[in-house]
Motif scaffolding. Structure first.
Motif, short mmCIF file in Angstrom:
data_model
loop_
_atom_site.label_atom_id
_atom_site.label_comp_id
_atom_site.label_asym_id
_atom_site.label_seq_id
_atom_site.Cartn_x
_atom_site.Cartn_y
_atom_site.Cartn_z
N THR A 137 1.00 -1.18 -0.03
CA THR A 137 -0.09 0.04 -0.06
C THR A 137 0.82 1.30 -0.05
OG1 THR A 137 -1.66 -1.24 1.04
CG2 THR A 137 -1.80 1.43 1.30
N PHE A 138 1.83 1.37 0.95
CA PHE A 138 2.88 2.36 1.03
C PHE A 138 3.46 2.55 -0.51
CE2 PHE A 138 6.89 4.22 1.35
CZ PHE A 138 6.80 5.28 1.88
N LEU A 139 3.86 1.61 -1.22
CA LEU A 139 4.67 1.67 -2.35
C LEU A 139 3.80 2.19 -3.34
CD1 LEU A 139 7.18 -1.34 -2.22
CD2 LEU A 139 7.58 1.21 -1.84
N ALA A 140 2.48 1.79 -3.22
CA ALA A 140 1.51 1.96 -4.43
C ALA A 140 1.28 3.35 -4.27
CB ALA A 140 0.15 1.13 -4.48
N VAL A 141 0.84 3.77 -3.19
CA VAL A 141 0.39 5.46 -3.14
C VAL A 141 1.66 5.95 -3.39
CG1 VAL A 141 -0.21 6.93 -1.36
CG2 VAL A 141 -1.23 4.61 -1.23
N TYR A 142 2.75 5.86 -2.91
CA TYR A 142 3.98 6.75 -3.00
C TYR A 142 4.28 6.81 -4.64
CZ TYR A 142 8.75 8.53 -2.67
OH TYR A 142 10.02 9.31 -2.80
N PHE A 143 4.24 5.77 -5.09
CA PHE A 143 4.57 5.90 -6.73
C PHE A 143 3.44 6.46 -7.36
CE2 PHE A 143 7.32 2.12 -5.89
CZ PHE A 143 8.50 2.65 -6.06
N ALA B 12 -1.54 6.58 4.55
CA ALA B 12 -2.60 5.86 3.98
C ALA B 12 -2.39 4.35 3.92
CB ALA B 12 -2.16 6.23 2.15
N ALA B 13 -1.04 4.04 4.34
CA ALA B 13 -0.79 2.38 4.26
C ALA B 13 -1.17 1.91 5.68
CB ALA B 13 0.75 2.21 4.17
N PHE B 14 -1.26 2.73 6.73
CA PHE B 14 -1.55 2.56 8.05
C PHE B 14 -3.07 3.17 8.42
CE2 PHE B 14 1.95 1.25 10.76
CZ PHE B 14 1.13 0.83 11.90
N PRO C 111 -11.16 9.89 10.27
CA PRO C 111 -10.27 10.40 10.93
C PRO C 111 -9.04 10.31 10.20
CG PRO C 111 -11.22 8.60 12.15
CD PRO C 111 -12.04 8.66 10.81
N THR C 112 -8.67 9.33 9.09
CA THR C 112 -7.68 9.15 8.48
C THR C 112 -7.53 10.43 7.24
OG1 THR C 112 -7.72 6.89 8.38
CG2 THR C 112 -6.19 7.95 6.51
N VAL D 188 7.88 15.06 10.34
CA VAL D 188 7.05 13.85 9.62
C VAL D 188 7.04 12.82 10.64
CG1 VAL D 188 7.11 12.27 7.77
CG2 VAL D 188 7.42 15.00 7.30
N PHE D 189 8.23 12.39 11.11
CA PHE D 189 8.30 11.17 11.95
C PHE D 189 7.40 11.31 13.27
CE2 PHE D 189 10.33 9.11 15.54
CZ PHE D 189 10.59 7.78 15.07
N LEU D 190 7.44 12.48 13.73
CA LEU D 190 6.69 12.53 15.03
C LEU D 190 5.16 12.37 14.53
CD1 LEU D 190 8.31 15.81 16.94
CD2 LEU D 190 8.37 13.14 17.60
N LEU D 191 4.64 12.89 13.59
CA LEU D 191 3.55 12.75 12.99
C LEU D 191 3.06 11.38 12.77
CD1 LEU D 191 3.08 15.78 10.75
CD2 LEU D 191 1.67 15.53 12.66
N TRP D 192 4.11 10.59 12.13
CA TRP D 192 3.85 9.16 11.91
C TRP D 192 3.67 8.34 13.22
CZ3 TRP D 192 8.47 8.19 8.02
CH2 TRP D 192 8.15 8.45 6.79
N MET D 193 4.56 8.71 14.07
CA MET D 193 4.56 8.22 15.31
C MET D 193 3.28 8.24 16.22
SD MET D 193 7.04 6.09 15.76
CE MET D 193 6.90 5.75 13.96
N PHE D 194 2.66 9.61 16.16
CA PHE D 194 1.50 10.12 16.76
C PHE D 194 0.46 9.14 16.11
CE2 PHE D 194 -2.28 12.39 16.85
CZ PHE D 194 -2.48 12.73 18.32
N TRP D 195 0.53 9.05 14.66
CA TRP D 195 -0.65 8.53 14.14
C TRP D 195 -0.68 6.93 14.50
CZ3 TRP D 195 -5.32 8.83 12.07
CH2 TRP D 195 -5.46 7.89 11.31
N VAL D 196 0.71 6.31 14.48
CA VAL D 196 0.74 5.07 14.71
C VAL D 196 0.27 4.80 16.21
CG1 VAL D 196 2.30 2.92 15.09
CG2 VAL D 196 2.59 4.33 13.13
#
Length: 183
Positions: free
Chosen positions: A17-23, A106-108, A114-115, A164-172
């Motif tokens: 999912t990550f790779l598909a959305v990224y590409f 998107a992958a998570f 909320p997403t 970006v890292f902090l936003l990812w960690m908060f989301w996870v």
């Protein structure tokens, strides 16, 4: 092999999912850049917008600031108090960083609303922090030009990728908590 795939299905799904959305987003952005002719907004709309907004923010801090198209490359020259301090290039507009952020979220992804709200608010936050980063770097380069390397190669990644890292960690962490509450 099938049992191995079943065991790591969530990891494989995340990666694909990550790779598909990224590409897809990267290809769309490249298409946008290829079709930006630069006649109205040089070198492209988003880079020009970031340069103009950075110019305005620098002025709010009491510095005279102006931008002008760079005659030799697709960028905007950023001038502080009459001194050319930086170039605002396509990589400075935060779109590539936002694509990376969106791909991970998107992958998570969790529930749609909320997403979507998190993607939108996180992207806006990254954009605003990027503007502040450009202002800090520009004013820093004006006062400390001999610190150019550390300002751009250490401070830039710390500010933008740290955010970006902090936003990812908060989301996870938030996503994980929501998932366990509903189980």
């Amino acid at each position: 092999m099938k049992s191995l795939f079943q065991k790591y299905k969530s990891v494989v799904t995340f990666i694909f999912t990550f790779l598909a959305v990224y590409f897809v987003l990267t290809f769309a952005y490249k298409f946008y850049l290829d079709w930006s002719d630069g006649s109205k907004f040089y070198p492209d709309y988003f880079t020009n917008l970031v340069a103009r907004q950075s110019e305005s923010l620098i002025q709010t801090f009491g510095y005279e600031s102006r931008i002008s198209p760079h005659p030799e490359e697709p960028s905007m020259k950023l001038i502080v108090n009459g001194k050319f301090v930086a170039r605002v290039v396509e990589g400075c507009n935060s779109i590539s960083v936002i694509i990376l952020f969106v791909s991970f979220i998107a992958a998570f992804a969790g529930r749609f609303k909320p997403t979507f709200i998190y993607l939108l608010s996180g992207s806006v936050l990254i954009y605003v922090v990027n503007l502040v980063r450009i202002v800090i770097l520009s004013i820093g380069l004006y006062h400390y030009p001999w610190r150019r390397e550390i300002l751009h190669t250490v401070i830039f990644p710390l500010i933008i990728y740290g955010m970006v890292f902090l936003l990812w960690m908060f989301w996870v962490n938030r996503f994980a908590k929501l998932k366990t509450k509903h189980v």
